[in-house]
Design a protein around this motif. Structure first.
Motif, PDB file in Angstrom:
ATOM      1  N   ALA A 106       4.903  19.623  16.997  1.00 32.17           N
ATOM      2  CA  ALA A 106       5.215  20.886  16.322  1.00 32.17           C
ATOM      3  C   ALA A 106       3.973  21.569  15.777  1.00 32.17           C
ATOM      4  O   ALA A 106       4.010  22.762  15.455  1.00 32.17           O
ATOM      5  N   THR A 107       2.866  20.836  15.683  1.00 35.49           N
ATOM      6  CA  THR A 107       1.635  21.425  15.142  1.00 35.49           C
ATOM      7  C   THR A 107       0.433  21.002  15.986  1.00 35.49           C
ATOM      8  O   THR A 107      -0.485  20.338  15.498  1.00 35.49           O
ATOM      9  N   PRO A 108       0.404  21.361  17.269  1.00 41.39           N
ATOM     10  CA  PRO A 108      -0.745  21.016  18.104  1.00 41.39           C
ATOM     11  C   PRO A 108      -1.994  21.748  17.620  1.00 41.39           C
ATOM     12  O   PRO A 108      -1.916  22.861  17.102  1.00 41.39           O
ATOM     13  N   ALA A 109      -3.134  21.111  17.795  1.00 40.76           N
ATOM     14  CA  ALA A 109      -4.409  21.740  17.452  1.00 40.76           C
ATOM     15  C   ALA A 109      -5.152  22.036  18.741  1.00 40.76           C
ATOM     16  O   ALA A 109      -5.394  21.135  19.537  1.00 40.76           O
ATOM     17  N   TYR A 110      -5.495  23.303  18.974  1.00 37.75           N
ATOM     18  CA  TYR A 110      -6.214  23.638  20.206  1.00 37.75           C
ATOM     19  C   TYR A 110      -7.141  24.825  20.010  1.00 37.75           C
ATOM     20  O   TYR A 110      -6.958  25.652  19.111  1.00 37.75           O
ATOM     21  N   VAL A 111      -8.137  24.877  20.864  1.00 31.01           N
ATOM     22  CA  VAL A 111      -9.114  25.969  20.920  1.00 31.01           C
ATOM     23  C   VAL A 111      -9.252  26.374  22.378  1.00 31.01           C
ATOM     24  O   VAL A 111      -9.533  25.544  23.236  1.00 31.01           O
ATOM     25  N   ILE A 112      -9.036  27.664  22.667  1.00 30.86           N
ATOM     26  CA  ILE A 112      -9.101  28.158  24.046  1.00 30.86           C
ATOM     27  C   ILE A 112     -10.032  29.365  24.090  1.00 30.86           C
ATOM     28  O   ILE A 112      -9.684  30.453  23.591  1.00 30.86           O
ATOM     29  N   PRO A 113     -11.235  29.238  24.651  1.00 27.56           N
ATOM     30  CA  PRO A 113     -12.106  30.409  24.834  1.00 27.56           C
ATOM     31  C   PRO A 113     -11.518  31.324  25.904  1.00 27.56           C
ATOM     32  O   PRO A 113     -11.180  30.869  26.996  1.00 27.56           O
ATOM     33  N   ARG A 114     -11.387  32.618  25.583  1.00 23.77           N
ATOM     34  CA  ARG A 114     -10.750  33.553  26.511  1.00 23.77           C
ATOM     35  C   ARG A 114     -11.430  34.908  26.379  1.00 23.77           C
ATOM     36  O   ARG A 114     -11.242  35.613  25.394  1.00 23.77           O
ATOM     37  N   GLY A 115     -12.258  35.222  27.379  1.00 25.95           N
ATOM     38  CA  GLY A 115     -12.959  36.498  27.314  1.00 25.95           C
ATOM     39  C   GLY A 115     -13.893  36.536  26.122  1.00 25.95           C
ATOM     40  O   GLY A 115     -14.697  35.626  25.913  1.00 25.95           O
ATOM     41  N   ASP A 116     -13.757  37.576  25.294  1.00 28.48           N
ATOM     42  CA  ASP A 116     -14.639  37.708  24.135  1.00 28.48           C
ATOM     43  C   ASP A 116     -14.027  37.161  22.856  1.00 28.48           C
ATOM     44  O   ASP A 116     -14.535  37.403  21.758  1.00 28.48           O
ATOM     45  N   VAL A 117     -12.917  36.429  22.986  1.00 24.16           N
ATOM     46  CA  VAL A 117     -12.282  35.830  21.813  1.00 24.16           C
ATOM     47  C   VAL A 117     -12.086  34.334  22.028  1.00 24.16           C
ATOM     48  O   VAL A 117     -12.209  33.826  23.139  1.00 24.16           O
ATOM     49  N   VAL A 118     -11.779  33.647  20.927  1.00 20.58           N
ATOM     50  CA  VAL A 118     -11.370  32.248  20.982  1.00 20.58           C
ATOM     51  C   VAL A 118      -9.978  32.168  20.356  1.00 20.58           C
ATOM     52  O   VAL A 118      -9.785  32.584  19.208  1.00 20.58           O
ATOM     53  N   VAL A 119      -9.019  31.666  21.118  1.00 17.55           N
ATOM     54  CA  VAL A 119      -7.642  31.553  20.651  1.00 17.55           C
ATOM     55  C   VAL A 119      -7.442  30.148  20.085  1.00 17.55           C
ATOM     56  O   VAL A 119      -7.701  29.159  20.770  1.00 17.55           O
ATOM     57  N   CYS A 120      -6.994  30.067  18.849  1.00 19.51           N
ATOM     58  CA  CYS A 120      -6.829  28.783  18.172  1.00 19.51           C
ATOM     59  C   CYS A 120      -5.401  28.645  17.660  1.00 19.51           C
ATOM     60  O   CYS A 120      -4.823  29.585  17.129  1.00 19.51           O
TER      61      CYS A 120
END
Length: 219
Positions: free
Chosen positions: A110-124
């Motif tokens: 229910a509370t995964p921790a992730y970091v996804i670099p995408r273009g000019d942003v980082v989605v967390c």
């Protein structure tokens, strides 16, 4: 760190805003038009609208509303709410997609921790619950901020956006189906909904199945 092992693989990352813009442009370039209209009443209402617009085929891709338009019980498709933060990308090199569903960074599914670099942003992210709250709580934002800082120190710039999304989760699994014309007033009615959090992963395959099913029904 309390982690002793991990999986490592090469993965594609979808830059979703750019991808959606490209899909929309491709659709309109092919001669399609768009209109917004509220619709209630199940498959019969979909068929009636299609007939009114002079359409022979209707595809129900209504997300959270797909179950109702598909003639299912209201509980067939539920809301899988999720929260993500978007940061400016401070560093281009050395940042990979990282995800954990175990302590200490994550409290579970229910509370995964992730970091996804995408273009000019980082989605967390992230989170998963069946709520309908449109805004993220201070606790949700603080938890994601802490895990993102631990995963990607030095790679995150200013916080650009706090985003709350709603996944269309179908308990029986994704519905990819083409109904017989006899059940929908002569209109060929197809259903493509209930993808939950896997829409980016299985969208193309589901679309191909629908196209193949429609072609078979018309042949």
């Amino acid at each position: 760190s309390e982690y002793r092992s991990s999986w490592l693989w090469n993965s594609l990352v979808v830059d979703s805003p750019r991808y959606l813009d490209a899909l929309q442009a491709s659709l309109f370039d092919s001669g399609a038009t768009a209109r917004i209209e509220a619709l209630e009443g199940g498959p019969a209402a979909v068929a009636e609208l299609a007939q009114r617009l002079g359409c022979e085929i209707a595809v129900n891709c209504a997300g959270l509303g797909g179950g109702a338009l598909g003639g299912e019980d209201a509980s067939a498709v539920t809301n899988g709410r999720g929260v993500v933060l978007q940061y400016e990308r401070a560093s281009v090199a050395g940042l990979a997609v990282v995800m954990s569903q175990e302590a200490p960074l994550s409290g579970g599914d229910a509370t995964p921790a992730y970091v996804i670099p995408r273009g000019d942003v980082v989605v967390c992210g992230g989170s998963y619950d069946e709520g309908v709250t449109a805004d993220a709580s201070r606790e949700e934002v603080g938890r994601i901020e802490a895990s993102a800082a631990a995963i990607a120190p030095g790679s995150l710039g200013a916080l650009r956006q706090v985003w709350v999304g709603h996944r269309p989760v179908r308990g029986a699994g994704v519905r990819v189906e083409v109904e017989p014309r006899a059940t929908s007033g002569g209109v060929l009615l197809a259903h493509n909904y209930g993808h939950g959090g896997s829409g980016w992963t299985i969208a193309h395959g589901c679309a191909e199945d629908i196209a193949d099913g429609v072609a078979a029904a018309l042949s």
